[in-house]
Design a protein around this motif. Sequence first.
Motif, mmCIF file in Angstrom:
data_model
loop_
_atom_site.group_PDB
_atom_site.id
_atom_site.type_symbol
_atom_site.label_atom_id
_atom_site.label_comp_id
_atom_site.label_asym_id
_atom_site.label_seq_id
_atom_site.Cartn_x
_atom_site.Cartn_y
_atom_site.Cartn_z
ATOM 1 N N ILE A 25 -2.925 3.737 -2.272
ATOM 2 C CA ILE A 25 -3.786 4.228 -1.195
ATOM 3 C C ILE A 25 -5.100 4.735 -1.762
ATOM 4 O O ILE A 25 -6.167 4.373 -1.290
ATOM 5 N N PHE A 54 -15.230 3.885 7.615
ATOM 6 C CA PHE A 54 -15.281 4.951 6.597
ATOM 7 C C PHE A 54 -16.500 5.844 6.752
ATOM 8 O O PHE A 54 -17.572 5.423 7.164
ATOM 9 N N ARG A 114 -8.711 3.062 -1.251
ATOM 10 C CA ARG A 114 -9.782 3.835 -0.606
ATOM 11 C C ARG A 114 -11.034 3.845 -1.467
ATOM 12 O O ARG A 114 -12.136 3.585 -0.985
ATOM 13 N N LYS A 133 -18.510 0.047 0.632
ATOM 14 C CA LYS A 133 -19.325 0.553 1.739
ATOM 15 C C LYS A 133 -20.624 1.172 1.213
ATOM 16 O O LYS A 133 -21.683 1.000 1.810
ATOM 17 N N CYS A 136 0.823 -1.198 0.000
ATOM 18 C CA CYS A 136 0.000 0.000 0.000
ATOM 19 C C CYS A 136 0.860 1.253 0.000
ATOM 20 O O CYS A 136 1.130 1.830 1.043
ATOM 21 N N ALA A 190 -12.547 11.922 2.062
ATOM 22 C CA ALA A 190 -11.512 11.075 1.468
ATOM 23 C C ALA A 190 -10.245 11.131 2.314
ATOM 24 O O ALA A 190 -9.580 10.116 2.538
ATOM 25 N N TYR A 210 4.086 7.495 3.249
ATOM 26 C CA TYR A 210 2.809 7.186 2.588
ATOM 27 C C TYR A 210 1.741 6.863 3.623
ATOM 28 O O TYR A 210 0.589 7.246 3.512
ATOM 29 N N TRP A 211 2.164 6.121 4.642
ATOM 30 C CA TRP A 211 1.173 5.656 5.625
ATOM 31 C C TRP A 211 0.791 6.765 6.597
ATOM 32 O O TRP A 211 -0.222 6.680 7.276
ATOM 33 N N LEU A 222 -7.610 4.227 6.808
ATOM 34 C CA LEU A 222 -7.085 3.096 6.056
ATOM 35 C C LEU A 222 -5.609 2.847 6.370
ATOM 36 O O LEU A 222 -5.180 1.729 6.623
ATOM 37 N N THR A 223 -4.823 3.908 6.370
ATOM 38 C CA THR A 223 -3.383 3.746 6.569
ATOM 39 C C THR A 223 -3.053 3.549 8.044
ATOM 40 O O THR A 223 -2.175 2.761 8.385
ATOM 41 N N ASN A 238 -10.902 9.027 5.327
ATOM 42 C CA ASN A 238 -10.895 7.600 5.002
ATOM 43 C C ASN A 238 -9.488 7.084 4.752
ATOM 44 O O ASN A 238 -9.132 5.994 5.172
ATOM 45 N N GLU A 239 -8.672 7.895 4.097
ATOM 46 C CA GLU A 239 -7.293 7.458 3.860
ATOM 47 C C GLU A 239 -6.517 7.404 5.170
ATOM 48 O O GLU A 239 -5.679 6.530 5.380
ATOM 49 N N LEU A 273 -8.326 15.681 -2.683
ATOM 50 C CA LEU A 273 -9.055 14.842 -1.736
ATOM 51 C C LEU A 273 -10.082 15.657 -0.966
ATOM 52 O O LEU A 273 -9.791 16.738 -0.465
ATOM 53 N N LEU A 304 -12.814 0.513 -1.371
ATOM 54 C CA LEU A 304 -13.523 0.276 -0.104
ATOM 55 C C LEU A 304 -14.721 1.208 0.032
ATOM 56 O O LEU A 304 -15.745 0.822 0.585
ATOM 57 N N GLU A 305 -14.583 2.424 -0.473
ATOM 58 C CA GLU A 305 -15.722 3.355 -0.418
ATOM 59 C C GLU A 305 -16.892 2.812 -1.238
ATOM 60 O O GLU A 305 -18.034 2.903 -0.829
ATOM 61 N N GLY A 315 2.051 4.991 -2.375
ATOM 62 C CA GLY A 315 1.508 6.098 -3.171
ATOM 63 C C GLY A 315 0.123 5.923 -3.763
ATOM 64 O O GLY A 315 -0.895 6.145 -3.116
ATOM 65 N N ALA A 321 -12.989 -0.093 6.077
ATOM 66 C CA ALA A 321 -14.219 0.290 5.361
ATOM 67 C C ALA A 321 -15.372 0.468 6.344
ATOM 68 O O ALA A 321 -16.230 1.327 6.167
#
Lengths: 596, 397
Positions: free
Chosen positions: A558, B395, A562, A569, A553, B325, B274-275, B332-333, B328-329, B321, A565-566, A555, B392
Amino acid sequence: MDHIRNFCIIAHIDHGKSTLADRLLQVTKTVTEREMQDQVLDDMDLERERGITIKSKAIQMEYTYKGQTYILNLIDTPGHVDFSYEVSRSIAACEGALLLVDATQGIQAQTISNLYLALEHDLEIIPVLNKMDLPSAMPEEVKDQIVDLIGCPRSSIIPASGKTGQGVEDILAAIIERIPPPQGDPDAPLQALVFDSVYNSFRGIIAYYRILNGRLRKGDKVLFMSTGKDYVADEVGTLKLQLQPKDEVSAGDVGYIVSGIKNAREVRVGDTITHAEKPCDAPIKGFENVKPMVFAGIYPVDTDDFEELRASLEKLQLNDASLTFEPETSAALGFGFRCGFLGMLHMEIVQERLEREFNMNVITTVPNVSYIAYTRKGEKITVNTPSDMPDPTQLDHIEEPFIKAQIITKPEYIGPIMSLCMDKRGIIKNQSYLTTDRVELIFEMPLAEIVFDFYDKLKSISRGYASFDYHIIDYRESDLVKLDILLNGDQVDALSALIHRSRAYHFGRRMCEKLKELLPRQQFQIAIQAAIGSKVIARETLSALRKDVTAKCYGGDISRKRKLLERQKEGKKRMRQIGTVEVPQQAFLAVLKLNQ
Amino acid sequence: MHGIPHKIIHPAATGKPLFLPKVGLGVYIHIPFCKRACHYCDFYFSTQLRYKKELVQALAREARLRQEEWAGAEIHSLYFGGGTPSLLEPSELADLLDLFHRLANPVPEVEITLEVNPEDVNSKNLATWKKLGINRLSLGLQSLQTRILQWMNRGHSGPQGLEALKKAGEAGFDNINVDIIFAIPGLELSCILNDLREILKFQPTHISCYELTCEPRTAYAHEVKTGKIFPVEEAASGEQFLTLSEILESAGYNHYEISNYARPGFEAIHNRRYWEGLPVLGLGPSAVSFDGRMRTQNVAHNIRYMTSLQKGVRLCETEILTPSALLNEYLLTRLRLQEGLSFTALRQRFGPDAEQRIRSRAAKWSPQVAEWRSDGFRLTRQGRLLADHLAADLFEI
């Protein structure tokens, strides 16, 4: 009256009826070039797209022939079996019919059944060979079929093309020369046959009729004989492209009446209009109260839209009197309506109109036919939904509607069609060669068997060379069971089905398999079962979701992850909760997809 | 970094960057060439090495074109990824590093990583890389089983991979990542563990364990689709994931991100960005840049990349974004990281309402998937298997 001709066009779907009708309107200058849109008579979007005429209409043309001006009333008929009663009423309003046959395809089942209807009413038949412009036309062969079928002289068949306009003048001449003028006594008591009605949001219901005897004047007090209700004729007139108000319409002619009726159910096709004060002796024969034969639940996708769905169905019913609905609740789908339809096409049309004209998002459940259950106490119960079925201990027996199915095909497809129909519990009644390469097969079979996938299968096994028509004949005793679907032990009422015992095992297994495909995996195991009463006859297990893909996961991953998954959902929001199990909408349509 | 097809390609808008000096910047340079195509890989690359030289020039052009975006920032990391960056000639690598030092303002401890293929590892190259200032190598071993490497269409054998790892250590590289892949059809867990034992003898500072995924438009995906090969069942790949995690943690590696393990103090500085949603500037075809709010991806096509830059234009796809978004990111990370989610941090960034909503959603989870602390939670080893699903669930749509 000598200068009036009333006629309809009998044709199989796609044989070019609407295109030919357009040509007639053009040549008689009933519509100007500017008004000319393809298929003028079909004015619903849906009709134009599907190329079928759903609601019949009528239109008056004027044509000068050999120095005389004639009034030609064309009564347009729907071309699909679901609407065959409407066809029969349109036919009853005419003295003649154009039998339109596609020169590339030959005679089809619906052509024949409608032709029989026309012959029953002693209509003068004018055979027309359409689509002569196509290179694949086989006029000689199709002419043979027509001659064999109606025994007309070969020379009386008119070659034509709705597309190029070939033969249109010949057809008009034949209408005037061959179709007899209407009979009837303008001074007798009024007797008018209602053959169609439309809803207009400003004027209410506009009924279309053909006057057999008497006269109808503006301001008359009229009686609709089947409902027994009377109204004042606010406006009467004849039907051009627009309504043409007149003071009087008299025997032999076709016209309309506006009388402030708001509900389509008060104007029934086949009813007789007469004068309230001086009624005719008897209504015109042939009136039937058309009953819906196919039922399905329609539910709003968003449960909050229930009231809106009701309003939409009410509006639809205003111009579609054959649609019935009553509220129904489902544990799985919430509040919705059990709707009755004339047939599967009618159901599809209603569903599409709800979506297009009313912007409704709906879920349609497994369709079923209307059964009659008899209890031990001798009660007779109409079963329109699986939940109406009496408890098995109370049930004496159950009857299901049977149809007479008429299939016309080429000899090489007899074998596969026979096995399809036998597989659908059909009994072959007759097999006859209409011509050397056209066979008519008559079956008696349960209506329930053609509700799901019969058309599609018939089409595919015959490569499209089979046409099909049916009529309900009677109710017969049948060994039917209610098949339930359970998810982790919770019954999903919206997936229950009434089905013949011999098919229950196969059907149950297929349903479980299909649901296994359609249900998303959840954090626990899901048992998918099919059961008759308390006896489980099939089971599939959907294993628990133990693991996602644990991919890299970085650059761009991600944002892709997302979005994925969106979307998931988002889809989940529209799922329905059955016990602990989340069920996506498409699972409710599983049964309709069993063959995909 | 991915070679997804670009529907909307437009010249990038120029403007002041949003990079804050405090969070610094990471720089990614994509070298889009490979000698051969690995059967599972969907990164953007070309096997046409002819115009490698021109592409390096184009990279330099892009770097200068976007100078404004990175001029002021402190650079914390530089990462040469690919493709196969070890295909670069010493002179080409030297030119790029030289430009980097001229244009950028790296912190003294800047992490400079080079992804290398074992077949390119030899004492001469190692010496050059060392001399040029590369201080971290990422070695694409993938497996030590030669039959598996052949099936993947890799260019090295098992022993060659191990030899490369040994040589890199001998050449003085003290921060080495090893990539390994699990969930490979036909590769038993015991085999993977044997490989791991061999690798651990060399004590790499960092190990990335990637699950083999079936990416569209790869040879592997084709084999799966045509039924020639069956992907490993999830029960088995789940077991492999859990076992790898146990073994590596007991060997002293932190499982600090779902696919990444590091000895203390050796977590990847660049990849962590990134995370953590920190800014990264990506140069080269298909490279992704992120400034904390806007993500852009360069055109994934070598020729279009080069010709447009010749005209002074950078082709990319842009996504700004939305607040949800971003949230959510973040979720997610965060869930992928060992430290998990902090409610305080969540509140500070996204407000108390969002915090409450997310708290109450997570409260419904089974204790098997998440471990609660006073100020948040993190996923358990079991929970990590369901990281996507759980993210998710949190989210906001």
